[in-house]
Design an enzyme around this catalytic site. Sequence first.
Site, PDB file in Angstrom:
ATOM      1  N   SER A 124     -43.733  30.926 -12.484  1.00  0.00           N
ATOM      2  CA  SER A 124     -42.298  30.645 -12.447  1.00  0.00           C
ATOM      3  C   SER A 124     -41.534  31.885 -11.994  1.00  0.00           C
ATOM      4  O   SER A 124     -41.938  33.022 -12.279  1.00  0.00           O
ATOM      5  CB  SER A 124     -41.854  30.273 -13.862  1.00  0.00           C
ATOM      6  OG  SER A 124     -40.460  30.325 -13.971  1.00  0.00           O
ATOM      7  N   TYR A 148     -41.683  32.562 -23.186  1.00  0.00           N
ATOM      8  CA  TYR A 148     -42.197  31.618 -22.182  1.00  0.00           C
ATOM      9  C   TYR A 148     -42.555  32.367 -20.896  1.00  0.00           C
ATOM     10  O   TYR A 148     -43.651  32.237 -20.355  1.00  0.00           O
ATOM     11  CB  TYR A 148     -41.149  30.524 -21.907  1.00  0.00           C
ATOM     12  CG  TYR A 148     -41.360  29.816 -20.594  1.00  0.00           C
ATOM     13  CD1 TYR A 148     -42.423  28.939 -20.428  1.00  0.00           C
ATOM     14  CD2 TYR A 148     -40.512  30.039 -19.509  1.00  0.00           C
ATOM     15  CE1 TYR A 148     -42.637  28.311 -19.212  1.00  0.00           C
ATOM     16  CE2 TYR A 148     -40.714  29.416 -18.298  1.00  0.00           C
ATOM     17  CZ  TYR A 148     -41.780  28.555 -18.152  1.00  0.00           C
ATOM     18  OH  TYR A 148     -41.985  27.948 -16.944  1.00  0.00           O
ATOM     19  N   LYS A 152     -46.301  33.314 -18.798  1.00  0.00           N
ATOM     20  CA  LYS A 152     -46.588  33.117 -17.365  1.00  0.00           C
ATOM     21  C   LYS A 152     -47.111  34.420 -16.759  1.00  0.00           C
ATOM     22  O   LYS A 152     -48.080  34.422 -15.998  1.00  0.00           O
ATOM     23  CB  LYS A 152     -45.334  32.648 -16.621  1.00  0.00           C
ATOM     24  CG  LYS A 152     -44.893  31.237 -16.969  1.00  0.00           C
ATOM     25  CD  LYS A 152     -45.863  30.197 -16.444  1.00  0.00           C
ATOM     26  CE  LYS A 152     -45.528  28.783 -16.860  1.00  0.00           C
ATOM     27  NZ  LYS A 152     -46.575  27.808 -16.540  1.00  0.00           N
TER      28      LYS A 152
HETATM   29  N1  UFG Z   1     -26.364  25.211 -16.527  1.00  0.00           N
HETATM   30  C1  UFG Z   1     -25.116  24.771 -16.915  1.00  0.00           C
HETATM   31  N2  UFG Z   1     -25.060  23.720 -17.768  1.00  0.00           N
HETATM   32  C2  UFG Z   1     -26.167  23.080 -18.254  1.00  0.00           C
HETATM   33  C3  UFG Z   1     -27.449  23.561 -17.839  1.00  0.00           C
HETATM   34  C4  UFG Z   1     -27.499  24.626 -16.965  1.00  0.00           C
HETATM   35  O1  UFG Z   1     -24.080  25.305 -16.523  1.00  0.00           O
HETATM   36  O2  UFG Z   1     -26.032  22.145 -19.052  1.00  0.00           O
HETATM   37  C5  UFG Z   1     -26.432  26.322 -15.546  1.00  0.00           C
HETATM   38  C6  UFG Z   1     -27.173  27.549 -16.063  1.00  0.00           C
HETATM   39  O3  UFG Z   1     -26.314  28.397 -16.747  1.00  0.00           O
HETATM   40  C7  UFG Z   1     -27.698  28.140 -14.736  1.00  0.00           C
HETATM   41  C8  UFG Z   1     -27.975  26.896 -13.876  1.00  0.00           C
HETATM   42  O4  UFG Z   1     -27.176  25.864 -14.440  1.00  0.00           O
HETATM   43  O5  UFG Z   1     -26.712  28.893 -14.115  1.00  0.00           O
HETATM   44  C9  UFG Z   1     -29.430  26.466 -13.879  1.00  0.00           C
HETATM   45  O6  UFG Z   1     -29.893  26.307 -15.203  1.00  0.00           O
HETATM   46  P1  UFG Z   1     -31.257  25.556 -15.546  1.00  0.00           P
HETATM   47  O7  UFG Z   1     -31.382  25.515 -17.038  1.00  0.00           O
HETATM   48  O8  UFG Z   1     -31.334  24.256 -14.819  1.00  0.00           O
HETATM   49  O9  UFG Z   1     -32.374  26.486 -14.898  1.00  0.00           O
HETATM   50  P2  UFG Z   1     -32.709  28.024 -15.162  1.00  0.00           P
HETATM   51  O10 UFG Z   1     -32.499  28.729 -13.867  1.00  0.00           O
HETATM   52  O11 UFG Z   1     -32.053  28.566 -16.343  1.00  0.00           O
HETATM   53  O12 UFG Z   1     -34.265  27.960 -15.559  1.00  0.00           O
HETATM   54  C10 UFG Z   1     -35.201  27.245 -14.782  1.00  0.00           C
HETATM   55  C11 UFG Z   1     -36.317  26.740 -15.688  1.00  0.00           C
HETATM   56  C12 UFG Z   1     -37.138  27.877 -16.214  1.00  0.00           C
HETATM   57  C13 UFG Z   1     -37.602  28.722 -15.112  1.00  0.00           C
HETATM   58  C14 UFG Z   1     -36.451  29.201 -14.272  1.00  0.00           C
HETATM   59  C15 UFG Z   1     -36.926  29.980 -13.073  1.00  0.00           C
HETATM   60  O13 UFG Z   1     -35.779  26.022 -16.765  1.00  0.00           O
HETATM   61  O14 UFG Z   1     -38.276  27.347 -16.877  1.00  0.00           O
HETATM   62  O15 UFG Z   1     -35.711  28.079 -13.808  1.00  0.00           O
HETATM   63  O16 UFG Z   1     -35.872  30.480 -12.344  1.00  0.00           O
HETATM   64  F1  UFG Z   1     -38.264  29.792 -15.600  1.00  0.00           F
END
Ligand code: UFG
Length: 337
Positions: A124, A148, A152
């Site tokens: 990841s 997590y 990885k």
């Molecule tokens: N976000 C919101 N509201 C929500 C959910 C997310 O504003 O309800 C925002 C987050 O703050 C972030 C973006 O949307 O800016 C993406 O968030 P995600 O939770 O969809 O994804 P992340 O980038 O945090 O994490 C994902 C996976 C991880 C992985 C990572 C790698 O969940 O397992 O990408 O970049 F490690």
Amino acid sequence: MAVLITGGTGYIGSHTIVELLGAGQDIVAMDNFSNSKPAVLDRIREITGKKIRFYRVDMLDKPGMEAVFRENNIDSCIHFAALKAVGESVARPLLYYKNNVTGTINLLELIAEYGVKRFVFSSSATVYGKPPSVPIREDFPLSPVNPYGQTKLMIEQILADLSASDSGMSVVILRYFNPVGAHKSGRLGEDPRGIPSNLMPYITQVAGGKLPYLPVYGNDYNTHDGTGVRDYIHILDLAGAHLSALDYTERVRGVEYFNIGTGRGYSVFDIIRAYEKTTGKRIPYQIAPRRPGDVDECYADPGKANRLLGWRAKYDIEDMCRDADRWQSMYPQGFED
Ligand code: UFG
């Protein structure tokens, strides 16, 4: 000769199986259904017209896993099975280290014992932690910020050491950015337990009326509109990258690392707008506090995968929104048993 898929009924595993079956590969899959449902197997059969060999087994059950190796002629493995909830990993680190790291060591012991030399690992972009700049290249510093992500990175290290100890091994490590979307048929997609923690499944549930509004976690990031920027990649493009990776393990020995993303960053507001435009549905939102651990911007330089794997993302953000929405509309309750 078969490809062993661990975590075969999960979101990425199931889409990858569909791609591999389409390419004529013979598949043996396993999963413990800890975060997926048996109905996924029916959907794979409906989409492909093919039945796969499947074992319900936990990676901590080594004798159970050994039966899979004994009863099948496995010559390569794509390893997806893992716990993957960032917040849960902070609350229950030992669960994550035991399941992800010990489970993988059990698998790798069997891989070695049965002479399997080709291995693709589901890593990841989280291994980069807070990147010093974007786009992120594979040689950037690695510093995950939660258990997590640590699991990885530890598994990446174990695989590098294993491949150094056996010159016949070929290991490909794929560092995924943000997989979203669903199969074009609308029959296969992401089915999170409870309230989604990731952006796209949250948006689809708001669009479908299951949730009232989207919390936008922070609008004061150092990005073009203040909301977090990520590299969203269509699940079918991601599945295709595994086919290319498997092919690569046939040609090249040693260990290699690849970013799997589109190379384009979209903010939360960009995604809301794209979703509304492609589906005609409105996504109400409210600005909420930042989520701990989130970074401003995270997107890939996918050049290495383009060059060495011959792989490139084909689908754009509108395809991702349209396909995610189709899955949500066709199956608002996800996979029902
Ligand atoms: N976000 C919101 N509201 C929500 C959910 C997310 O504003 O309800 C925002 C987050 O703050 C972030 C973006 O949307 O800016 C993406 O968030 P995600 O939770 O969809 O994804 P992340 O980038 O945090 O994490 C994902 C996976 C991880 C992985 C990572 C790698 O969940 O397992 O990408 O970049 F490690």
